[in-house]
Design a protein around this motif. Structure first.
Motif, short mmCIF file in Angstrom:
data_model
loop_
_atom_site.label_atom_id
_atom_site.label_comp_id
_atom_site.label_asym_id
_atom_site.label_seq_id
_atom_site.Cartn_x
_atom_site.Cartn_y
_atom_site.Cartn_z
N THR A 81 0.84 -1.20 0.00
CA THR A 81 0.00 0.00 0.00
C THR A 81 0.88 1.26 0.00
O THR A 81 2.03 1.21 0.43
N PRO A 82 0.36 2.38 -0.46
CA PRO A 82 1.15 3.61 -0.50
C PRO A 82 1.30 4.23 0.89
O PRO A 82 0.56 3.89 1.81
N PHE A 83 2.24 5.15 1.03
CA PHE A 83 2.36 5.95 2.24
C PHE A 83 1.27 7.02 2.16
O PHE A 83 1.15 7.70 1.14
N VAL A 97 -3.20 12.22 0.91
CA VAL A 97 -2.24 12.24 -0.20
C VAL A 97 -1.54 10.88 -0.19
O VAL A 97 -0.84 10.54 0.77
N ASN A 98 -1.78 10.09 -1.23
CA ASN A 98 -1.15 8.78 -1.36
C ASN A 98 0.16 8.94 -2.12
O ASN A 98 0.15 9.37 -3.28
N ILE A 99 1.26 8.60 -1.47
CA ILE A 99 2.58 8.71 -2.11
C ILE A 99 3.09 7.30 -2.38
O ILE A 99 3.27 6.50 -1.46
N TYR A 100 3.32 7.02 -3.64
CA TYR A 100 3.80 5.70 -4.05
C TYR A 100 5.32 5.73 -4.20
O TYR A 100 5.92 6.78 -4.43
N ASN A 101 5.92 4.55 -4.11
CA ASN A 101 7.36 4.37 -4.36
C ASN A 101 8.25 5.23 -3.46
O ASN A 101 9.24 5.77 -3.89
#
Length: 148
Positions: A81-83, A97-101
């Motif tokens: 799952t994203p941060f 705010v979904n932050i990926y990678n």
């Protein structure tokens, strides 16, 4: 499966934090908002983007806009799952705010002011068991698309 349970748990937790503005006391929110407004006033946006509040973003990509927000809480990723950052904009609108990678050790922290150029807006609106979860969010595919 545990992956789906982790995602459900993250959605329910995110929903609760967005609804309750990160569960912070009013005094703490006031301090964070003061910092956000000071930074927003001192910024010189480039001619390529217009700084806007969350409510002025359209669903999907916003090619000519950017948003400033302050991080009031976060949900640490479980598995793939994203941060998730819980943020307030200058109008006190709360959203995820979904932050990926992103490496969790390099993730933004409470009180950080984020500038997100070309934000991708969407709405989560699902029912998980008896829990209805509805909240607004921005997607950030890479931490390189974010200024802290």
């Amino acid at each position: 499966s545990s992956g789906i349970n982790a995602e459900y748990g993250q959605i329910v937790k995110t929903h609760g934090l967005v609804v309750n503005k990160g569960k912070l006391k009013a005094k703490k929110v006031g301090v964070l908002m003061k910092n956000l407004k000071e930074k927003s006033c001192s910024q010189n946006p480039t001619t390529q983007v217009t700084m806007v509040p969350f409510d002025d973003l359209e669903n999907g990509p916003n090619k000519d806009k950017a948003i400033n927000c302050v991080l009031v809480s976060s949900v640490v990723p479980v598995g793939q799952t994203p941060f998730v950052c819980i943020c307030l904009d200058t109008q006190y609108t709360c959203f995820a705010v979904n932050i990926y990678n992103i490496d969790t050790g390099k993730a933004p922290k409470l009180g950080d002011i984020l500038t997100i150029p070309f934000p991708q807006r969407s709405t989560v609106d699902i029912i998980l068991g008896t829990e209805e979860c509805s909240f607004n969010m921005l997607r950030v595919d890479s931490p390189l698309q974010l200024m802290v």
